[in-house]
Write a protein that holds these residues in place. Sequence first.
Motif, short mmCIF file in Angstrom:
data_model
loop_
_atom_site.label_atom_id
_atom_site.label_comp_id
_atom_site.label_asym_id
_atom_site.label_seq_id
_atom_site.Cartn_x
_atom_site.Cartn_y
_atom_site.Cartn_z
N LEU A 1 8.14 1.68 -25.91
CA LEU A 1 7.54 2.67 -24.52
C LEU A 1 8.25 2.07 -23.63
CD1 LEU A 1 3.81 1.73 -24.85
CD2 LEU A 1 4.60 3.64 -24.45
N GLU A 2 8.55 0.72 -23.32
CA GLU A 2 9.36 0.51 -22.56
C GLU A 2 11.67 1.07 -22.24
OE1 GLU A 2 10.63 -1.57 -19.23
OE2 GLU A 2 8.63 -1.94 -20.05
N ILE A 3 11.91 0.83 -23.38
CA ILE A 3 13.11 1.91 -24.12
C ILE A 3 12.59 3.57 -23.17
CG2 ILE A 3 14.28 3.31 -25.56
CD1 ILE A 3 15.20 0.20 -25.01
N SER A 4 11.54 3.54 -23.44
CA SER A 4 11.72 5.69 -22.97
C SER A 4 11.44 5.47 -21.69
CB SER A 4 10.24 5.86 -23.61
OG SER A 4 9.18 4.82 -22.69
N ARG A 5 10.89 4.73 -20.49
CA ARG A 5 11.38 4.17 -19.55
C ARG A 5 12.35 3.80 -18.88
NH1 ARG A 5 6.33 0.72 -20.18
NH2 ARG A 5 4.88 1.29 -20.24
N PHE A 6 12.96 3.23 -19.74
CA PHE A 6 14.03 3.03 -19.27
C PHE A 6 15.64 4.85 -19.59
CE2 PHE A 6 14.01 -1.52 -20.09
CZ PHE A 6 14.69 -1.39 -18.36
N ASP A 7 15.10 5.29 -20.14
CA ASP A 7 15.50 6.20 -20.92
C ASP A 7 15.24 7.32 -19.96
OD1 ASP A 7 16.82 5.58 -22.80
OD2 ASP A 7 15.79 6.23 -24.59
N LEU B 1 17.38 -7.26 -27.05
CA LEU B 1 18.43 -7.52 -26.22
C LEU B 1 18.90 -6.17 -26.32
CD1 LEU B 1 21.00 -9.52 -28.87
CD2 LEU B 1 19.76 -10.72 -26.40
N SER B 2 18.55 -4.85 -26.65
CA SER B 2 18.82 -3.59 -25.92
C SER B 2 17.91 -3.22 -24.44
CB SER B 2 18.54 -2.23 -26.49
OG SER B 2 19.10 -2.64 -27.91
N ILE B 3 16.88 -4.39 -24.64
CA ILE B 3 15.25 -3.96 -23.14
C ILE B 3 16.69 -5.30 -22.35
CG2 ILE B 3 13.28 -4.32 -22.22
CD1 ILE B 3 11.93 -3.33 -25.04
N ALA B 4 16.60 -6.03 -22.81
CA ALA B 4 17.68 -7.04 -21.70
C ALA B 4 18.71 -7.11 -21.16
CB ALA B 4 17.76 -8.49 -22.53
N VAL B 5 19.77 -6.59 -21.71
CA VAL B 5 20.85 -5.78 -21.27
C VAL B 5 20.43 -4.25 -20.38
CG1 VAL B 5 21.29 -3.76 -22.87
CG2 VAL B 5 23.43 -4.41 -22.00
N GLU B 6 19.36 -3.02 -20.20
CA GLU B 6 18.79 -3.01 -19.20
C GLU B 6 18.34 -3.03 -17.81
OE1 GLU B 6 18.97 0.60 -19.86
OE2 GLU B 6 20.19 1.09 -21.09
N ASP B 7 17.63 -4.45 -18.03
CA ASP B 7 16.88 -5.13 -16.96
C ASP B 7 17.60 -5.93 -16.54
OD1 ASP B 7 13.93 -4.84 -18.06
OD2 ASP B 7 13.64 -6.43 -18.96
N ALA B 8 19.25 -6.63 -17.40
CA ALA B 8 19.93 -6.67 -16.48
C ALA B 8 20.23 -5.55 -15.76
CB ALA B 8 21.12 -7.49 -16.83
N ARG B 9 21.25 -4.56 -15.97
CA ARG B 9 21.90 -3.43 -15.04
C ARG B 9 20.25 -2.71 -13.71
NH1 ARG B 9 22.33 -0.33 -19.44
NH2 ARG B 9 24.75 -0.63 -19.67
N ALA C 1 11.92 3.09 -14.69
CA ALA C 1 12.05 1.88 -14.49
C ALA C 1 11.63 1.27 -13.03
CB ALA C 1 12.90 1.16 -15.81
N ALA C 2 10.87 0.75 -12.89
CA ALA C 2 11.51 0.19 -11.04
C ALA C 2 11.17 -1.40 -11.45
CB ALA C 2 10.23 0.16 -10.45
N LEU C 3 12.34 -2.08 -10.37
CA LEU C 3 12.39 -3.58 -9.52
C LEU C 3 11.65 -3.72 -8.80
CD1 LEU C 3 13.80 -5.84 -10.50
CD2 LEU C 3 15.77 -4.81 -8.91
N GLU C 4 10.56 -4.89 -9.75
CA GLU C 4 9.89 -5.75 -8.23
C GLU C 4 9.88 -7.08 -8.00
OE1 GLU C 4 6.03 -5.85 -10.15
OE2 GLU C 4 5.75 -3.65 -9.82
N ALA C 5 11.80 -7.08 -7.24
CA ALA C 5 12.31 -7.29 -6.67
C ALA C 5 12.00 -8.54 -5.82
CB ALA C 5 13.54 -7.78 -6.50
N GLU C 6 11.58 -10.29 -5.87
CA GLU C 6 11.15 -11.47 -5.25
C GLU C 6 12.51 -12.40 -5.38
OE1 GLU C 6 7.43 -12.17 -5.62
OE2 GLU C 6 7.24 -12.68 -7.48
#
Length: 644
Positions: free
Chosen positions: A368-374, A499-507, A378-383
């Motif tokens: 599900l997380e990969i499908s959101r990135f694709d 690691l695929s999700i991790a690199v998407e999170d970093a990007r 995916a939204a970033l909640e930065a603080e």
Amino acid sequence: MGRLLRGRRAGQDGEPGRLLVRILMRWIRRPLLPAVRLWRRNIQLRIVVMTLLMSVGVVVLLGFVVVGQVRNGLLEAKIKAAQSQAAGGFQVAREASNAPLAPGGADGQAVTRSWRTDLVERLASGGQGAFHVVALSADDAGAGSRAPRTSGEVDPASIPEALRNNVQQDSRTHRAYMSIAYTKDVRTAEPGLAVGTQLTDADDKPYELYYVFPLAQEQQSLNLVRGTLATAGLFLVVLLGAIAWLVVRQIVTPVRMAAGIAERLSAGRLQERMKVTGEDDIARLGEAFNKMAQNLQLKIQQLEELSRMQRRFVSDVSHELRTPLTTVRMAADVIHEARSDFDPVTARSAELLGDQLDRFESLLSDLLEISRFDAGAAALEAEAIDLREVVRRVIGGAEPLAERKGTRIRVLGDDQPVVAEADARRVERVLRNLVVNAVEHGEGRDVVVRLAAAGGAVAVAVRDYGVGLKPGEATRVFNRFWRADPARARTTGGTGLGLSIAVEDARLHGGWLQAWGEPGGGSQFRLTLPRTADEPLRGSPIPLEPEDSRQNRERSAARRQDDGTGGRLLTSVPVQHPTRPPLPPRPSTAPRGVDPAALPGSGARVVARGAGERPDDPAPELSAPSDSPEPSVSSDQEDTIRGR
């Protein structure tokens, strides 16, 4: 050893000179860079300039040939006329020398003195400025009958000495080019042609008689020809340049239009097309380009539709599986709670069922997380968060696995706050993947987590001393479902998507996630994030290649050998131990400098430090050196490894 030290001193002495030459070359080359860039990028300018240069060469060559032919023709005509005129004058002079003289005495001497003067005036009277006559004697007597006689105020010294020698040695007629000088300043020197021979006067004494022909008229004619050729050549060169510019413009303009449309197509504007007029080769090129763009647009639309269907399928399947999975989970929990009433085989089956259901749920969440990135949802909640707290939570969750593996997890660089604007949940997920993978593949050795902050970036590096990565695997480690050893079991129940999700999170943070490794020497994963959201990264405060890598140890050994210190250590570099290696030295509070390997790019390539850089030397504040080249990687590797 002495020769080695002398060689090093010579190299150090030559460094200022080489540095000065490099600075001078850079200072000279800097103003020329815009012109060189324009020359490389503008094909129309190159063709026009080359046409002009070739035209100038042709015109100059043609001018030399034409001027040479005209000059030779003028001189040949002048020589023939001069020889004919001089031959007649020499005959008159011979006849005059045979005429009887007046009786001796004072009157006779006067006649002798005036005879040569009368002869020169008589011969020059027929020229009327077309030529001059000069009579000279071999002894160059200054007075009397042997004194020089000239017409037209010609300086007797103008006769070339070589011509006089030839005339004195041979009685034949000789000629030579000369510069005619005059005894009075009213006239300037001018080129001329001298024709002379040796004769005898009435007293049977030899004297030299010269006809001097000015070449001023011929020089004017030659100058007129040169000026005409120069003017015509200039107009011809300009005309050829204009013609070349117009012709090249007709060819280059459609090419530039095609290049611009191709750039817009690459930017995603697939509806762009070239304007086609006519039926020539350029028109056929435009039609072919438009057909290619149309087919490309159709194919991309098909691929996008297929990709949307695949993403929708994955998302729908993941959502649809949640309902039966929830039911199965409830039934499995009931069976798991009643496993004490079952026989050992059935009880073990209940435990395995619960474990696999946990893994199945984790796989569904990752899908599900990969499908959101694709889907770009995916939204970033930065603080503002302190990465030290995130690291402590991750290590606390990985402690049970580390105890089972016999691994110690050490943290370095946590003595100062490491604050950045980031999504705590996503950063924790990235670090959890890195730490768990390091513990699982660390072969029971220590795992080191290093934190650092400098400039506008923060970084967390996870170092293990396990099996490491083979050459080329650092670029594939972030691929989905990739494993270095397919036969190796996943003891932690991983899904292969971490690691695929991790690199998407970093990007998504605008950061980088990179990997380094060597066979048998362990690996290091580095997460670099900007301190402020949307701030571009220029470097990382932690080098991608660790200080205790095999290559760095070899470089340290080579430096010790070059310095002539033998076995005395110059730097404190930890040596890997087969069972439990000592930890790298704790970094100083000063921020580390930017290592070339820390620049953006693929983790598969590690660039060595400079010759004079020490691993333990304090470095200045983080910056992006303009002279340090970025590691060269392909675009797909950058998209996979870099966290942009």
